[in-house]
Design an enzyme around this catalytic site. Structure first.
Site, PDB file in Angstrom:
ATOM      1  N   GLY A 118      -6.020  -1.535  -7.329  1.00  0.00           N
ATOM      2  CA  GLY A 118      -5.122  -1.251  -6.210  1.00  0.00           C
ATOM      3  C   GLY A 118      -3.786  -1.954  -6.269  1.00  0.00           C
ATOM      4  O   GLY A 118      -3.157  -2.152  -5.216  1.00  0.00           O
ATOM      5  N   GLY A 125      -3.896   0.923 -13.703  1.00  0.00           N
ATOM      6  CA  GLY A 125      -4.980   1.821 -14.053  1.00  0.00           C
ATOM      7  C   GLY A 125      -6.295   1.109 -14.220  1.00  0.00           C
ATOM      8  O   GLY A 125      -7.133   1.506 -15.038  1.00  0.00           O
ATOM      9  N   PRO A 170      -3.321  -5.585 -13.832  1.00  0.00           N
ATOM     10  CA  PRO A 170      -3.285  -4.471 -14.793  1.00  0.00           C
ATOM     11  C   PRO A 170      -3.216  -3.125 -14.082  1.00  0.00           C
ATOM     12  O   PRO A 170      -3.826  -2.928 -13.028  1.00  0.00           O
ATOM     13  CB  PRO A 170      -4.606  -4.618 -15.557  1.00  0.00           C
ATOM     14  CG  PRO A 170      -5.004  -6.041 -15.375  1.00  0.00           C
ATOM     15  CD  PRO A 170      -4.506  -6.439 -14.019  1.00  0.00           C
ATOM     16  N   GLY A 225      -0.697  -1.081  -7.186  1.00  0.00           N
ATOM     17  CA  GLY A 225       0.436  -0.363  -6.616  1.00  0.00           C
ATOM     18  C   GLY A 225       0.365  -0.267  -5.104  1.00  0.00           C
ATOM     19  O   GLY A 225       1.375  -0.400  -4.411  1.00  0.00           O
ATOM     20  N   SER A 226      -0.826  -0.062  -4.570  1.00  0.00           N
ATOM     21  CA  SER A 226      -0.997   0.008  -3.118  1.00  0.00           C
ATOM     22  C   SER A 226      -0.728  -1.345  -2.472  1.00  0.00           C
ATOM     23  O   SER A 226      -0.111  -1.429  -1.400  1.00  0.00           O
ATOM     24  CB  SER A 226      -2.421   0.469  -2.779  1.00  0.00           C
ATOM     25  OG  SER A 226      -2.648   1.794  -3.221  1.00  0.00           O
ATOM     26  N   LYS A 238      -7.622  -5.902  -5.226  1.00  0.00           N
ATOM     27  CA  LYS A 238      -8.888  -5.747  -4.498  1.00  0.00           C
ATOM     28  C   LYS A 238      -9.980  -5.324  -5.470  1.00  0.00           C
ATOM     29  O   LYS A 238      -9.725  -4.743  -6.533  1.00  0.00           O
ATOM     30  CB  LYS A 238      -8.765  -4.729  -3.361  1.00  0.00           C
ATOM     31  CG  LYS A 238      -8.378  -3.309  -3.772  1.00  0.00           C
ATOM     32  CD  LYS A 238      -9.528  -2.442  -4.230  1.00  0.00           C
ATOM     33  CE  LYS A 238      -9.044  -1.041  -4.618  1.00  0.00           C
ATOM     34  NZ  LYS A 238     -10.039  -0.304  -5.447  1.00  0.00           N
ATOM     35  N   ASP A 255      -5.052   3.788  -0.044  1.00  0.00           N
ATOM     36  CA  ASP A 255      -5.527   2.404  -0.060  1.00  0.00           C
ATOM     37  C   ASP A 255      -4.565   1.422   0.603  1.00  0.00           C
ATOM     38  O   ASP A 255      -4.945   0.275   0.855  1.00  0.00           O
ATOM     39  CB  ASP A 255      -5.772   1.937  -1.498  1.00  0.00           C
ATOM     40  CG  ASP A 255      -7.007   2.570  -2.119  1.00  0.00           C
ATOM     41  OD1 ASP A 255      -7.767   3.237  -1.391  1.00  0.00           O
ATOM     42  OD2 ASP A 255      -7.207   2.394  -3.335  1.00  0.00           O
ATOM     43  N   GLY A 259      -8.293   0.109 -11.386  1.00  0.00           N
ATOM     44  CA  GLY A 259      -9.132   0.206 -10.204  1.00  0.00           C
ATOM     45  C   GLY A 259      -8.986  -0.974  -9.273  1.00  0.00           C
ATOM     46  O   GLY A 259      -9.875  -1.250  -8.460  1.00  0.00           O
TER      47      GLY A 259
END
Length: 294
Positions: free
Chosen positions: A102, A98, A96, A104-105, A13, A138, A100
Site C-alpha cells: 500500500g 508492487g 517496494p 502509493g495509498s 501496511k 486503500d 502488496g
C-alpha cells in the site's frame, strides 16, 4: 507565523488476513481483511510555494508517472477545499512498489494530512478519508492507520486494537505481479474448486482472533496459494521465515512481499540476517499502534 513545510512518514501496511470474495455486480471484488500499519515507511516533505495552483513533485528512489497518487491527492484536496497555494512534494520511496504494502495509498494519505495542516482547513479524519477514497480504495485506511477490519472494496474500516508485542521481518522476492493478475489468478483458483475455506474464521471473529496467540489465528490470504504456484520464489521466502521460527508467515495484499511475525525480537533479528543473505530487499519492522509518524 504559519507553517510552510511538513515532514511526514507514510507507513506501509500488512494484510494479516485477506479473504477475497466473489466478484460483485459492479465488477469489483469484496474483501474481508485485517490491515495493520508497520514501521517500514516512505518519507515525504510537503511545502507551500508562491506559485498559485502549482504542484511540483519529485520522487527519489523510484520513477513515477506525472499522474500518480500524490498528485491526485493534491488535486482532490484543492477541489474539496478551494485551497490554491502552490505545493511541492518531495517523496523518498522506501516501500517496494508492487509488493502488496500500500505504499502509493499511504503516500496519498500522508499528503492529505499534511495539506490539511498547511492549509489550516481542520478537516475531520472522515472528511480526509472521503477525499482519499477518490484516489484509491486503500487510502482511507491510511488516514486512520493502526489496525482495522476492512471490508467492501477496502473503504469500510472498523478500527481494532493494534498488536505491538510482535516483531516482523519482511521479504520482497522481486516478483512483479499486478493486482489485476492477482485477482484473475484467485478467480481461476476458486473456479477450479481449489480454494479451501473450511477453517477460515468468520468476519465477526477477526478482532478476537487477532487479539489471541498468532499461532491460533487461522488467517489466510486468498492470493497466496495461486501466486506461489505461479512464482515459487514467494513460497521459498515464506518457508524461510517459518523455518526461522516465525509464528505466522504469509504474503501481504496481492503480493509479492512476504512477512513473518515473531514472538521474540532476537529470533526476528536472526531471521532477518538469514533472509538478507538470500533476498536483497529484506527489512525488519514493528507493528504500529497508530498510523502516523510526523
Amino acid at each position: 507565523m504559519s507553517i510552510q513545510q511538513i515532514d511526514i512518514f507514510a507507513p506501509a501496511k500488512l494484510n494479516l488476513h485477506l479473504r477475497v470474495l466473489a466478484p460483485r455486480p459492479d465488477g469489483f471484488h469484496g474483501i474481508e481483511s485485517i490491515f495493520q500499519s508497520i514501521s517500514l515507511s516512505d518519507k515525504l516533505r510537503v511545502s507551500l510555494t508562491d506559485v498559485q495552483g502549482s504542484c511540483d513533485f519529485a520522487c527519489r528512489g523510484m520513477d513515477l508517472p506525472p499522474d500518480n497518487t500524490v498528485t491526485r491527492a493534491v488535486r482532490y484536496f484543492r477541489e474539496e477545499t478551494g485551497f490554491t497555494a502552490g505545493v511541492r512534494v518531495d517523496l523518498e520511496k522506501r516501500i517496494p512498489s508492487g509488493a502488496g504494502l500500500g505504499g502509493g495509498s499511504s503516500d496519498a494519505a500522508s499528503v492529505l494530512i499534511a495539506l490539511d495542516s498547511l492549509a489550516g482547513t481542520g478537516l475531520s479524519q472522515a472528511s480526509l478519508a472521503e477525499i482519499g477514497s477518490r484516489v484509491g480504495s486503500d487510502v482511507p485506511f491510511f488516514i486512520y492507520g493502526g489496525a482495522a477490519v476492512v471490508t467492501g472494496r477496502g473503504e469500510l474500516i472498523s478500527p481494532i486494537r493494534s498488536r505491538t508485542d510482535l516483531f516482523g521481518v519482511l521479504i520482497w522476492p522481486g516478483v512483479h505481479s499486478s493486482t489485476p493478475e492477482g485477482y484473475r489468478l484467485v478467480d481461476e483458483w476458486s473456479s477450479a474448486g481449489r480454494a479451501d475455506l473450511s477453517s477460515v474464521p468468520p468476519l465477526s471473529e477477526l478482532p478476537s482472533r487477532y487479539a489471541g496467540s498468532p499461532e491460533s489465528w487461522g488467517f489466510l490470504n486468498s492470493f497466496t496459494a495461486p501466486l506461489e504456484e505461479r512464482y515459487p520464489v514467494i513460497r521459498e521466502a515464506r518457508e524461510l521465515l517459518l523455518s526461522a521460527g516465525a509464528a505466522v508467515a504469509d504474503m501481504s495484499g496481492s503480493g509479492s512481499s512476504v512477512y513473518g511475525l515473531f514472538n521474540d525480537a532476537r529470533e526476528a533479528r536472526d531471521a532477518w540476517t538469514t533472509a538478507s543473505c538470500r533476498f536483497e530487499k529484506s527489512f525488519q519492522f514493528l507493528l504500529l499502534a497508530s498510523g502516523r509518524m510526523q
